[in-house]
Design an enzyme around this catalytic site. Structure first.
Site, short mmCIF file in Angstrom:
data_model
loop_
_atom_site.label_atom_id
_atom_site.label_comp_id
_atom_site.label_asym_id
_atom_site.label_seq_id
_atom_site.Cartn_x
_atom_site.Cartn_y
_atom_site.Cartn_z
N HIS A 48 15.37 8.18 -42.85
CA HIS A 48 14.34 7.19 -43.19
C HIS A 48 14.95 5.86 -43.64
CE1 HIS A 48 10.70 5.37 -44.64
NE2 HIS A 48 11.11 5.41 -45.90
N GLU A 76 13.06 6.02 -56.92
CA GLU A 76 11.88 6.88 -56.94
C GLU A 76 12.22 8.34 -56.70
OE1 GLU A 76 7.42 7.05 -54.92
OE2 GLU A 76 8.85 5.53 -54.32
N ASP A 77 13.17 8.61 -55.80
CA ASP A 77 13.40 9.99 -55.35
C ASP A 77 14.71 10.60 -55.83
OD1 ASP A 77 11.01 9.89 -53.99
OD2 ASP A 77 11.91 9.20 -52.13
N ASP A 139 9.28 -0.12 -44.43
CA ASP A 139 9.13 1.24 -44.94
C ASP A 139 7.85 1.88 -44.39
OD1 ASP A 139 9.30 3.57 -46.61
OD2 ASP A 139 8.06 2.57 -48.11
#
Length: 726
Positions: A48, A76-77, A139
């Site tokens: 991604h 965030e991840d 994104d």
């Protein structure tokens, strides 16, 4: 599959001296932090960020933006902190990644408050550094390309949000290429059946027409060469979503589709653009009203081009767009083509007229507090301006289609709009409902005694005008409710012999205000005036036991005030609806939309009738909710075996036996038809049905089954806008 080397090659093609070390460092860090993570497709998560960075390189952005594309999900991840990014990659990269993270945090969440907060942050980010939004668009584009791996409910939610917010943002930034792809991808998921049918029809038409594209390209190139005009000619099929939108707008079916081809001529100069337009009109007959000059009058998103639609020898219409190479670059890449960040200017600089719309958008949206109103206004403002009008002094104002003189008046000044009584368009007096057209010269007529009315909300197209009208109505409505609430409480206090003015002077009401979460006494009066709070429940807090035993003084002869008291809802709630936090409010289902159990609903406190319950999708909701204070939380009670009447409008082909198949399909679903009416014309028939429906899932089964009947073109739920409850 995109490799890191592909990104480097792409960047090197437009910037040979780029900072390869920064990108290498970002790639290695992202690969390490996302190690072991996978996407819904089962691919390694690193796929991604690599694709996002590759898309950004296709926009010809700087190394900082591409590094952010590689790192955009690490905050965030993963366990990475902003401080770590700042230490490793510098403040600029850290701030941009943090900005994208704040925007992404509520992704795919349907709650309006969270969505509104997300898009408020996005607007602010666009002002401070546009690269944040460019990364977010890249994104979203890659997520849309792989949307098929998500569950259906989430897939549809993401596609709807993309169609309503992200595609229009790309459009307002002039990024035509990304806008068209986002629209087509959203269309594919939101209207899968329509997409497949349209795609098949276009392919069949292209097969029948054979080499029509190549033949027209050759003819155009030859004519340009004969007239010594240098130019490149490109031909293509229009985007699926733009074709589908046109079919719906003109209410025609796929069989009547002709205008699906578009050609583009790229010339070295503006002079050559106009010369090429003249040559085309000599070759083929132009369609009246379809010639548009966006070179002389550019769109607000920087777009410039000449457009014309012509008809070829065999009756095949096609569109031709003519522009310079620079205009073509801006049309495809929009704001990314301006390279403002090269000069250290990455936001909406006050001196840059190209960003005027963005500064106005942030300013206007900042004033709107209600999340639903904010989201609706944002969607209106993001759609392209199409109508260009002039003041008598020659100033140009751009408006969306459907704008009226009232929009024009509020654009000049709030006071001009509020006191507008009429308008002269091109020297002639016209009604305020008149739709403005390109080139109209508008003069506003005002009167000091005029003030906005609720009907004005339906007359205007811009969110600025809607907000100003709602603001005025809100203030007026609240003032009336405060006065009514004060009289109701004072009357009730008099009946119980409670000295209300003394209680106010002694600040004895502070506890009441705190209990109801109200900052001021006027807010308490307003809630009583709206009917949210009973006047008696307030006064009884200060009544002695002795007074309670005696009871209130008898009612006086009926008057206006007493009638109002009787309408403060001392009733039981509807069996199907519960009002959150209240047990004694009368509720009823609004006739304009007849909401069904299972669908989102909104409560609206009416004057003297109780709480009107509307479907969240009801067109009247936007107009009724000009005052958020009158909205009240409602929910469906435990479902009982109740049937609700729902109106459907079914568009079908006018051919033998189809009406029987429609009725049979409804009957097979054990659904009762209460009323049916049909009318025909132009080879089609419109069937209006009133059905007995149990809940939202039942309705969805019916509409889905009807939509699958061969010959059924469209199934829509009808809303009766005449039955709005005030």
């Amino acid at each position: 599959m995109i490799r890191f080397e592909d990104i480097l090659d792409r960047v090197e093609s437009y910037k040979p001296d780029f900072d390869e070390e920064l990108l290498q460092k970002a790639y290695i860090f992202s690969a390490r932090e996302h190690r072991g993570q996978t996407r819904s497709s089962g691919e390694p998560y690193l796929v991604h960020p690599l694709n996002v960075a590759y898309i950004l390189a296709g926009m010809r952005l700087d190394e900082t933006s591409i590094a952010v594309g590689l790192l955009h999900d690490v905050l965030e991840d993963t366990l990475t902190t902003k401080e770590t990014l700042q230490e490793l990659f510098g403040e600029a990269v850290a701030e941009l990644v943090d900005g994208v993270t704040k925007i992404s945090r509520y992704a795919y969440v349907s709650k309006e408050e969270q969505q509104a907060e997300t898009f408020r942050k996005m607007l602010l980010a666009m002002v401070s550094d546009l690269r944040v939004v460019l990364v977010k668009l890249a994104d979203r584009l890659h997520n849309m390309r792989t949307l098929q791996y998500l569950p259906e409910e989430k897939r549809l939610a993401v596609a709807k949000e993309t169609m309503e917010i992200y595609a229009p943002i790309a459009n307002r930034l002039g990024m035509g290429q990304i806008k068209h792809e986002l629209e087509d991808l959203s269309f594919r998921h939101l209207h899968a059946r329509d997409f497949e049918e349209l795609n098949k029809a276009v392919e069949e038409k292209m097969a029948v027409s054979g080499d029509v594209v190549d033949r027209i390209k050759v003819m155009l190139a030859q004519k340009l060469e004969e007239n010594d005009i240098e130019g490149d000619v490109h031909g293509r099929v229009k985007s699926m979503f733009s074709i589908w939108s046109k079919l719906r707008r003109q209410d025609i079916d796929i069989g009547q589709l002709y205008d699906y081809l578009a050609f583009r001529i790229i010339t070295p100069s503006v002079k050559d653009c106009y010369a090429a337009l003249g040559i085309i009109h000599q070759m083929w007959r132009p369609v009246p009203g379809r010639i548009k000059d966006y070179i002389a009058m550019p769109k607000p998103n920087f777009y410039q081009s000449l457009h014309t639609t012509v008809v070829a020898e065999k009756g095949q219409p096609f569109e031709v767009q003519i522009r310079t190479r620079e205009m073509d670059l801006i049309a495809e890449q929009g704001i990314a083509a301006h390279w403002k960040y090269k000069e250290g200017r990455v936001g909406a600089h006050p001196d840059d007229t190209n960003f005027l719309w963005l500064r106005q958008l942030v300013e206007w949206q900042h004033e709107i507090k209600d999340p639903r109103t904010f989201l609706n206004s944002l969607k209106i403002d993001l759609y392209p301006d199409e109508v260009y009008t002039f003041t008598p002094k020659g100033d140009v104002f751009a408006f969306p289609r459907g704008a009226t003189p009232l929009d024009f008046a509020f654009r000049i000044h709030t006071d001009v709009g509020s006191h507008c009584v009429g308008a002269r368009v091109n020297g002639k007096l016209v009604p305020l409902r008149t739709h403005l057209k390109n080139g109209d010269i508008v003069e506003i007529v005002t009167s000091p005694t005029q003030s906005p009315s609720r009907e004005w909300i339906n007359m205007v197209a811009t969110s600025r005008a809607k907000h100003k009208i709602r603001h005025w109505l809100n203030a007026e409505q609240k003032n009336r409710s405060i006065e009514l609430g004060r009289k109701l409480i004072e009357r009730e206090a008099k009946r119980y012999k409670v000295q209300w003015r003394k209680l106010i002077a002694e600040n004895a009401l502070d506890g009441v205000l705190t209990e109801h979460g109200l900052p001021r006494l006027d807010d308490l009066y307003a809630d009583v005036g709206y009917g949210k709070i009973s006047a008696r429940s307030i006064v009884e807090r200060f009544v002695t036991d002795e007074q309670k035993e005696k009871g209130p003084a008898p009612e006086q002869p009926a008057g206006v005030l007493q009638q109002a008291v009787r309408k403060i809802f001392p009733f039981s709630s509807s069996a199907t609806i519960k009002v959150k936090g209240y047990d004694d409010l009368l509720t009823y289902l609004a006739k304009c939309c007849n909401p069904l159990p299972g669908e989102p609903i909104i409560g609206y406190v009416t004057r003297g009738k109780g709480v009107a319950v509307h479907s969240a999708n009801c067109p009247n909701v936007k107009n009724l909710m000009f005052n958020p204070d009158r909205e009240i939380g409602v929910e469906w009670a435990e479902q009982r075996q109740t049937q609700f009447q729902v109106e459907l409008e079914v568009l079908i082909e006018d051919r033998q036996g189809i009406l029987g198949r429609v009725v049979s399909t409804i009957s097979n679903l054990k659904t009762n038809i209460r009323q049916m009416e049909a009318r025909t014309g132009d080879g089609k028939a419109t069937v209006e049905l009133v059905l007995e429906i149990a809940d939202l899932k039942h309705l969805e089964r019916v509409t889905r089954s009807l939509g699958s009947v061969e010959g059924v073109l469209r199934v829509d739920r009808k809303y009766n806008i005449r039955h709005a409850t005030a």
